[in-house]
Design a protein around this motif. Structure first.
Motif, PDB file in Angstrom:
ATOM      1  N   VAL A 190       0.837  -1.203   0.000  1.00 41.92           N
ATOM      2  CA  VAL A 190       0.000   0.000   0.000  1.00 41.92           C
ATOM      3  C   VAL A 190       0.874   1.257   0.000  1.00 41.92           C
ATOM      4  O   VAL A 190       0.593   2.243  -0.701  1.00 41.92           O
ATOM      5  CB  VAL A 190      -0.947  -0.007   1.217  1.00 41.92           C
ATOM      6  N   ALA A 191       1.953   1.233   0.791  1.00 45.50           N
ATOM      7  CA  ALA A 191       2.836   2.398   0.859  1.00 45.50           C
ATOM      8  C   ALA A 191       3.496   2.664  -0.496  1.00 45.50           C
ATOM      9  O   ALA A 191       3.584   3.816  -0.958  1.00 45.50           O
ATOM     10  CB  ALA A 191       3.890   2.176   1.942  1.00 45.50           C
ATOM     11  N   LYS A 192       3.942   1.601  -1.176  1.00 41.37           N
ATOM     12  CA  LYS A 192       4.587   1.773  -2.472  1.00 41.37           C
ATOM     13  C   LYS A 192       3.588   2.249  -3.527  1.00 41.37           C
ATOM     14  O   LYS A 192       3.895   3.069  -4.393  1.00 41.37           O
ATOM     15  CB  LYS A 192       5.242   0.467  -2.913  1.00 41.37           C
ATOM     16  N   ALA A 193       2.346   1.712  -3.465  1.00 39.55           N
ATOM     17  CA  ALA A 193       1.333   2.092  -4.452  1.00 39.55           C
ATOM     18  C   ALA A 193       0.951   3.557  -4.337  1.00 39.55           C
ATOM     19  O   ALA A 193       0.576   4.199  -5.321  1.00 39.55           O
ATOM     20  CB  ALA A 193       0.088   1.213  -4.284  1.00 39.55           C
ATOM     21  N   ASN A 194       1.040   4.140  -3.128  1.00 41.76           N
ATOM     22  CA  ASN A 194       0.691   5.524  -2.902  1.00 41.76           C
ATOM     23  C   ASN A 194       1.902   6.453  -2.950  1.00 41.76           C
ATOM     24  O   ASN A 194       1.808   7.627  -2.570  1.00 41.76           O
ATOM     25  CB  ASN A 194      -0.002   5.687  -1.548  1.00 41.76           C
ATOM     26  N   GLY A 195       3.006   5.919  -3.376  1.00 43.54           N
ATOM     27  CA  GLY A 195       4.199   6.742  -3.509  1.00 43.54           C
ATOM     28  C   GLY A 195       4.844   7.125  -2.202  1.00 43.54           C
ATOM     29  O   GLY A 195       5.550   8.140  -2.128  1.00 43.54           O
ATOM     30  N   ILE A 196       4.565   6.367  -1.179  1.00 40.59           N
ATOM     31  CA  ILE A 196       5.146   6.656   0.133  1.00 40.59           C
ATOM     32  C   ILE A 196       6.388   5.802   0.315  1.00 40.59           C
ATOM     33  O   ILE A 196       6.341   4.575   0.174  1.00 40.59           O
ATOM     34  CB  ILE A 196       4.138   6.366   1.259  1.00 40.59           C
TER      35      ILE A 196
END
Length: 438
Positions: A190-196
């Protein structure tokens, strides 16, 4: 790109919340129901007071009679139905006169019981004898088979519930571990998908590398470890051969609590050799039979949560087997078996200790060295019995002089020399090596 902290803290919160909820559910599931108590049957009374009769029976009759088994005399349950009360009054007050008079029933009873002469009880009134007969006429209490079955069933159910709960806990823990791993993976995606960008872990210096670089810390730690090792090795070696609190299981369970405590039997009645000999000795089983010839079972009140009446009765039967005693015929069979007692107190061969010197001359109580034996269900070694323990006792204990002429002369001379009224065992020579070592 926005950076956030490590998402492990989020997964931990989810993990512990779920675990807490499950713990409450399992606690409610694990509650057990208490078994119902069996009702007691009311006692029957016949022409007298059975409660008072029981007291009279225990104080006058129980030494030679039992209700449901032959002892020195016959079993007495239902005896009032076998003889007229007028005959029983005469028999209880003076059985010998009835036998001499040639009374047929009295002579037969005398012959059937190995011609054992019954003690006369002229002090018992007709009312007292009626009370005893009322007690002996009560029906025998039946064993609560159903209640026992219910308890056994309850125990079995409790065992199954415990196994189910244990299995459920194992399954839940496995699920929680799997969920924790999945939550970590999901949060990372989820973090990678949201650019975090997930903050990487900071590199850490190994604690051992930091420790090795500090030479002063290494030196201090080495000295500490050497001293600590020497201390523990010395302490371990000093405990070799010290068996304090040694509590072996004996082939026949003997309760000092019941004998020396509840029944107040003097220690030196069984260990009579302690008064006159170096060793206290193991009491002969014949000493046990002085009482247990007529005591083949214990009272109901003797039982404890740990040791039931059946357990104690079994130990008395082991005694009968060892000495070859048949409680039915009240006679010895001639077939005996040795009892292999396990020794508890054992001094080294180079140590001399004399029980009579301490018990008879010094007047030392048994509990001084053996502890409160009157409270021990299982006998154990109370004191360490080390040289330091003995020497410390000699330094603190005054020599008993009241009514003791053994040390009169030497005590008078040494007390004058040391300028004291009472001497300790140490001042009397109790620290000389030759006193205890050959």
């Amino acid at each position: 790109m926005k950076k956030v902290g490590n998402h492990n803290s989020i997964s931990r919160k989810l993990f512990f919340s779920f675990a807490l909820a499950l713990s409450f559910s399992l606690t409610s599931f694990a509650q057990d129901a208490a078994p119902a108590a069996a009702a007691e049957a009311p006692a029957a009374t016949q022409g007298g007071d059975p409660v008072k009769g029981k007291e009279l029976f225990n104080s006058n009759c129980a030494a030679c009679h039992k209700l449901d088994a032959k002892s020195t005399g016959p079993a007495l349950r239902g005896i009032s139905g076998k003889h007229e009360m007028s005959w029983i009054y005469k028999w209880v007050r003076n059985s010998s006169d009835m036998i001499k008079s040639g009374d047929a029933a009295a002579v037969k009873l005398f012959n059937d019981n190995n011609k054992a002469v019954m003690t006369s009880f002229p002090q018992l009134s007709d009312g007292d004898i009626d009370d005893i007969m009322a007690y002996t006429s009560e029906p025998k209490a039946e064993a609560p088979v159903a209640a026992a079955g219910a308890v056994a069933g309850a125990s079995q159910d409790a065992g199954i519930s415990s196994e189910v709960i244990l299995g459920a806990l194992v399954l839940v823990m496995a699920m929680l571990v799997v969920m924790l791993l999945l939550v970590n993976k999901v949060l990372t995606k989820v973090a990678k998908a949201n650019g975090i960008e997930v903050a990487p872990k900071e590199p850490r210096v190994s604690i051992w590398k930091a420790f090795v670089k500090n030479q002063f810390l290494v030196l201090v730690t080495s000295i500490f470890l050497l001293l600590a090792s020497g201390y523990f090795v010395y302490g371990y070696l000093m405990q070799v051969g010290v068996d304090q609190n040694y509590e072996p299981i004996q082939p026949i369970h003997y309760s000092h609590k019941i004998h020396a405590g509840d029944n107040e039997i003097n220690c030196k009645y069984c260990h009579s050799a302690a008064r006159v000999s170096k060793n206290a000795g193991i009491p002969s089983l014949n000493v046990c039979m002085n009482c247990h010839k007529n005591i083949s079972e214990v009272a109901e009140t003797t039982a404890t949560p740990e040791y039931s009446k059946a357990f104690y009765d079994e130990q008395i039967q082991k005694l009968y087997t060892a000495v070859g005693w048949d409680k039915t015929t009240q006679s010895y069979t001639g077939k005996s078996q040795p009892v292999k007692w396990v020794r508890i107190h054992n001094l080294p061969d180079f140590v001399y200790f004399n029980h009579s010197q301490h018990v008879s001359v010094a007047g030392i109580e048994c509990q001084t060295c053996h502890g409160p034996v009157e409270t021990y269900e299982i006998q154990k070694q109370f004191a360490p019995l080390t040289m330091g323990w003995c020497v410390d006792c000699h330094r603190k204990t005054d020599v008993k002089m009241e009514g003791n002429e053994y040390y009169t002369k030497i005590h008078a001379e040494l007390s004058k020399k040391y300028g004291v009224d009472k001497l300790t065992a140490a001042q009397m020579g109790g620290l000389e090596c030759g006193k205890c070592h050959y």
